[in-house]
Design a protein around this motif. Structure first.
Motif, PDB file in Angstrom:
ATOM      1  N   THR A 182       0.860  -1.194   0.000  1.00  0.00           N
ATOM      2  CA  THR A 182       0.000   0.000   0.000  1.00  0.00           C
ATOM      3  C   THR A 182       0.893   1.240   0.000  1.00  0.00           C
ATOM      4  OG1 THR A 182      -0.046   0.152   2.411  1.00  0.00           O
ATOM      5  CG2 THR A 182      -1.740  -1.221   1.368  1.00  0.00           C
ATOM      6  N   ASP A 183       0.302   2.358  -0.397  1.00  0.00           N
ATOM      7  CA  ASP A 183       1.054   3.614  -0.378  1.00  0.00           C
ATOM      8  C   ASP A 183       1.502   3.951   1.034  1.00  0.00           C
ATOM      9  OD1 ASP A 183       0.701   3.779  -3.059  1.00  0.00           O
ATOM     10  OD2 ASP A 183      -0.972   5.205  -2.976  1.00  0.00           O
ATOM     11  N   THR A 184       0.633   3.672   2.025  1.00  0.00           N
ATOM     12  CA  THR A 184       0.983   3.962   3.423  1.00  0.00           C
ATOM     13  C   THR A 184       2.209   3.168   3.836  1.00  0.00           C
ATOM     14  OG1 THR A 184      -1.367   4.192   3.853  1.00  0.00           O
ATOM     15  CG2 THR A 184       0.064   3.976   5.783  1.00  0.00           C
ATOM     16  N   GLU A 185       2.224   1.885   3.475  1.00  0.00           N
ATOM     17  CA  GLU A 185       3.355   1.049   3.884  1.00  0.00           C
ATOM     18  C   GLU A 185       4.637   1.497   3.194  1.00  0.00           C
ATOM     19  OE1 GLU A 185       2.660  -3.154   3.533  1.00  0.00           O
ATOM     20  OE2 GLU A 185       4.019  -3.545   5.208  1.00  0.00           O
ATOM     21  N   ARG A 186       4.530   1.856   1.941  1.00  0.00           N
ATOM     22  CA  ARG A 186       5.729   2.339   1.229  1.00  0.00           C
ATOM     23  C   ARG A 186       6.258   3.606   1.894  1.00  0.00           C
ATOM     24  NH1 ARG A 186       5.236   1.315  -5.276  1.00  0.00           N
ATOM     25  NH2 ARG A 186       7.477   1.098  -5.023  1.00  0.00           N
ATOM     26  N   ALA A 187       5.333   4.479   2.297  1.00  0.00           N
ATOM     27  CA  ALA A 187       5.761   5.736   2.937  1.00  0.00           C
ATOM     28  C   ALA A 187       6.422   5.439   4.283  1.00  0.00           C
ATOM     29  CB  ALA A 187       4.555   6.651   3.113  1.00  0.00           C
ATOM     30  N   LEU A 188       5.872   4.480   5.037  1.00  0.00           N
ATOM     31  CA  LEU A 188       6.454   4.156   6.346  1.00  0.00           C
ATOM     32  C   LEU A 188       7.821   3.471   6.187  1.00  0.00           C
ATOM     33  CD1 LEU A 188       3.243   3.065   8.246  1.00  0.00           C
ATOM     34  CD2 LEU A 188       4.728   4.975   8.851  1.00  0.00           C
ATOM     35  N   PHE A 189       7.948   2.606   5.204  1.00  0.00           N
ATOM     36  CA  PHE A 189       9.267   2.002   4.930  1.00  0.00           C
ATOM     37  C   PHE A 189      10.291   3.111   4.650  1.00  0.00           C
ATOM     38  CE2 PHE A 189       7.944  -2.435   3.035  1.00  0.00           C
ATOM     39  CZ  PHE A 189       7.501  -2.818   4.288  1.00  0.00           C
ATOM     40  N   ALA A 190       9.846   4.109   3.886  1.00  0.00           N
ATOM     41  CA  ALA A 190      10.770   5.178   3.480  1.00  0.00           C
ATOM     42  C   ALA A 190      11.224   6.021   4.667  1.00  0.00           C
ATOM     43  CB  ALA A 190      10.107   6.054   2.408  1.00  0.00           C
ATOM     44  N   GLU A 191      10.462   5.991   5.781  1.00  0.00           N
ATOM     45  CA  GLU A 191      10.861   6.742   6.985  1.00  0.00           C
ATOM     46  C   GLU A 191      11.985   6.053   7.750  1.00  0.00           C
ATOM     47  OE1 GLU A 191       8.083   8.408   9.879  1.00  0.00           O
ATOM     48  OE2 GLU A 191       6.519   8.267   8.342  1.00  0.00           O
ATOM     49  N   LEU A 192      12.235   4.790   7.486  1.00  0.00           N
ATOM     50  CA  LEU A 192      13.294   4.075   8.218  1.00  0.00           C
ATOM     51  C   LEU A 192      14.654   4.672   7.871  1.00  0.00           C
ATOM     52  CD1 LEU A 192      11.932   0.488   7.619  1.00  0.00           C
ATOM     53  CD2 LEU A 192      12.195   1.563   9.862  1.00  0.00           C
ATOM     54  N   PRO A 193      15.546   4.780   8.854  1.00  0.00           N
ATOM     55  CA  PRO A 193      16.874   5.345   8.563  1.00  0.00           C
ATOM     56  C   PRO A 193      17.742   4.320   7.820  1.00  0.00           C
ATOM     57  CG  PRO A 193      16.722   4.727  10.876  1.00  0.00           C
ATOM     58  CD  PRO A 193      15.380   4.438  10.273  1.00  0.00           C
ATOM     59  N   PHE A 194      17.417   4.113   6.555  1.00  0.00           N
ATOM     60  CA  PHE A 194      18.076   3.090   5.750  1.00  0.00           C
ATOM     61  C   PHE A 194      19.240   3.702   4.988  1.00  0.00           C
ATOM     62  CE2 PHE A 194      18.187   0.752   1.583  1.00  0.00           C
ATOM     63  CZ  PHE A 194      18.713  -0.421   2.085  1.00  0.00           C
ATOM     64  N   ASP A 195      20.426   3.172   5.215  1.00  0.00           N
ATOM     65  CA  ASP A 195      21.601   3.653   4.496  1.00  0.00           C
ATOM     66  C   ASP A 195      22.000   2.594   3.479  1.00  0.00           C
ATOM     67  OD1 ASP A 195      23.893   4.926   3.643  1.00  0.00           O
ATOM     68  OD2 ASP A 195      25.117   4.049   5.240  1.00  0.00           O
ATOM     69  N   GLU A 196      21.691   2.888   2.236  1.00  0.00           N
ATOM     70  CA  GLU A 196      21.875   1.889   1.190  1.00  0.00           C
ATOM     71  C   GLU A 196      23.337   1.433   1.082  1.00  0.00           C
ATOM     72  OE1 GLU A 196      19.075   0.768  -2.099  1.00  0.00           O
ATOM     73  OE2 GLU A 196      20.055   2.552  -2.863  1.00  0.00           O
ATOM     74  N   ALA A 197      24.267   2.382   1.216  1.00  0.00           N
ATOM     75  CA  ALA A 197      25.694   2.032   1.068  1.00  0.00           C
ATOM     76  C   ALA A 197      26.110   1.018   2.135  1.00  0.00           C
ATOM     77  CB  ALA A 197      26.546   3.290   1.168  1.00  0.00           C
ATOM     78  N   THR A 198      25.671   1.250   3.379  1.00  0.00           N
ATOM     79  CA  THR A 198      25.997   0.307   4.462  1.00  0.00           C
ATOM     80  C   THR A 198      25.361  -1.044   4.191  1.00  0.00           C
ATOM     81  OG1 THR A 198      25.979   2.172   5.980  1.00  0.00           O
ATOM     82  CG2 THR A 198      25.882  -0.018   6.962  1.00  0.00           C
TER      83      THR A 198
END
Ligand SMILES: [Zn+2]
Length: 462
Positions: A263-279
């Motif tokens: 869902t759009d809500t879940e995608r938005a909440l995932f995006a709030e996680l402090p995810f560092d792609e390089a790490t």
């Protein structure tokens, strides 16, 4: 000044934390390694230790449940409230193998506390996360003045999870009446990191197969016969090359049928996680991202189904050359499945796809391993919201949501009991599950105690 319910829970937890940690250390000293037959007696001792401790905690029912393998523990504490919901907590009391020589700084079965952490095999996976329920329910009673929990509380603590739970489904089916619950809480996962409390909402399922292709009845000369007969190694390569399209989507017809979209809500909440792609890519030991177009890395590993080649081979692989057309070749493929996909349907689709692509003169076999079903609890489910509220009270922070890319026996409980599965864990990625120097952060462990102390009331009054 009178205490608030939250500070009463905190005070009770702090007052009892020393005894709680002593007890946990005693349990960690039992090397309940289910994979090693010489520890079968220790796995049993671990089950007996836990059931005695649960009775001491106040559970009127605490039993050993036998299986053809290692024993499980079942406990129940009925609520006196009419109409109280029933909650089943799942965890496991067996642990991964561990030896000092594997690189442990101290004996894996002689727990030590250093720098606010308890080190020992099972500290996080999963004894620590089972054990916080004992002090949690005591804190719940103490802070509310109740004599029984606000929910009828059941615990099922397995003894073979680290060995693939071979008897778990049958155990759950045999005791389905006594396990019946309105919600299942799986206490065998973690959260995002030390500063980011999260609730996991689902796990991917798994289907695995081995495909064998057979050509000539034996290896034959590539000079005498090459160019005139089908080569099974070539055909395996063609199959693997056809597994994905240019957008990284699995190209097997019907594979995506029924898939539950994010869902759009879940995608938005995932995006709030402090995810560092390089790490993340450093952890993955990979140089680049690759996958299904249109999805982020986290969405790819948590919420999208996949097909991965795990191994491929055939023909001569020794030193120098051997000019043959091999008689056979094989590939092993695993499929991660998401909510809405039925493993049986996926297997049918894979079989049909392979059959449609194999040319004349090549014979094939496909063998599937037993599959694991995916599970997902929707974000707006009241029980999931209750878990997030309880965790929010303990941590004093906004709770975000994650999923797990792997799988566990949780889906079996969902299928057998027909109840939603929720995940509650306080472990963090640095805890070293299955690795040397496994540890649990003591402050997070006590937040786990507080979370469960709040949870039973939150679930009873959604
Ligand atoms: Zn575990």
């Amino acid at each position: 000044m009178s205490e608030t319910p939250d500070s009463a829970v905190r005070t009770y937890t702090e007052q009892h934390s020393a005894a709680f940690l002593d007890d946990l250390a005693e349990w960690l000293r039992i090397p309940s390694v289910s994979a090693q037959p010489e520890h079968a007696g220790d796995v049993r001792r671990s089950a007996e230790w836990l059931s005695a401790k649960l009775r001491e905690t106040g559970f009127p029912v605490a039993e050993i449940w036998e299986t053809p393998g290692a024993p499980a523990v079942f406990a129940e504490w009925p609520s006196e409230d009419p109409g109280a919901p029933t909650v089943l907590v799942y965890g496991h009391h067996d642990v991964q193998p561990a030896a000092r020589e594997d690189g442990w700084a101290t004996d894996p079965f002689e727990p030590v506390i250093r720098d606010g952490r308890m080190y020992g095999r099972g500290a996080a996976d999963d004894k620590g996360q089972v054990f916080f329920h004992t002090l949690g329910v005591r804190a719940h009673l103490a802070a509310t003045g109740r004599t029984t929990p606000a929910v009828t509380l059941k615990l099922l603590i397995e003894g073979e999870e680290e060995s693939g739970s071979p008897n778990f489904r049958a155990l759950a089916e045999k005791h389905a009446d006594r396990l019946a619950a309105d919600a299942v809480i799986v206490s065998d996962t973690g959260m995002w990191d030390e500063d980011t409390p999260t609730v996991c909402t689902g796990m991917r399922g798994l289907a695995e197969c081995e495909i064998q292709l057979y050509g000539p009845a034996q290896d034959i000369h590539s000079g005498s016969f090459g160019g005139a007969v089908p080569n099974p190694a070539t055909e395996i390569a063609r199959l693997v090359a056809a597994l994905h399209d240019e957008d990284g989507k699995v190209a097997i017809p019907g594979f995506y049928d029924g898939v539950t979209d994010l869902t759009d809500t879940e995608r938005a909440l995932f995006a709030e996680l402090p995810f560092d792609e390089a790490t993340w890519f450093r952890t993955a030991k990979s140089q680049a991202a690759s996958g299904e177009a249109g999805y982020s890395t986290l969405e790819r590993v948590w919420a999208r189904p996949t097909a991965e080649v795990n191994g491929i081979g055939g023909g001569y692989q020794g030193a120098g050359s051997k000019t043959i057309i091999p008689s056979s070749a094989l590939v092993k493929i695993s499929f991660r499945l998401v909510d809405g996909q039925d493993p049986d349907d996926v297997q049918q689709a894979v079989r049909a796809w392979v059959e449609s692509r194999i040319p004349a003169g090549i014979r094939h076999t496909i063998a599937f391993q037993p599959a694991t079903r995916p599970c997902l609890t929707p974000l707006d489910h009241p029980a999931l919201q209750a878990v997030a509220r309880a965790m929010g009270r303990a941590f004093g922070k906004k709770i975000l949501f994650t999923r797990e890319g792997g799988s566990g026996p949780a889906a079996d409980l969902r299928d057998v009991l027909g109840a939603p599965v929720l995940f509650l864990g306080i472990s963090v990625p640095s805890d070293g599950w299955h690795a040397p120097d496994e540890k649990v952060e003591l402050d997070l462990l006590l937040k786990g105690v507080e979370t469960t102390a709040h949870l039973w009331g939150e679930l009873a009054t959604p």
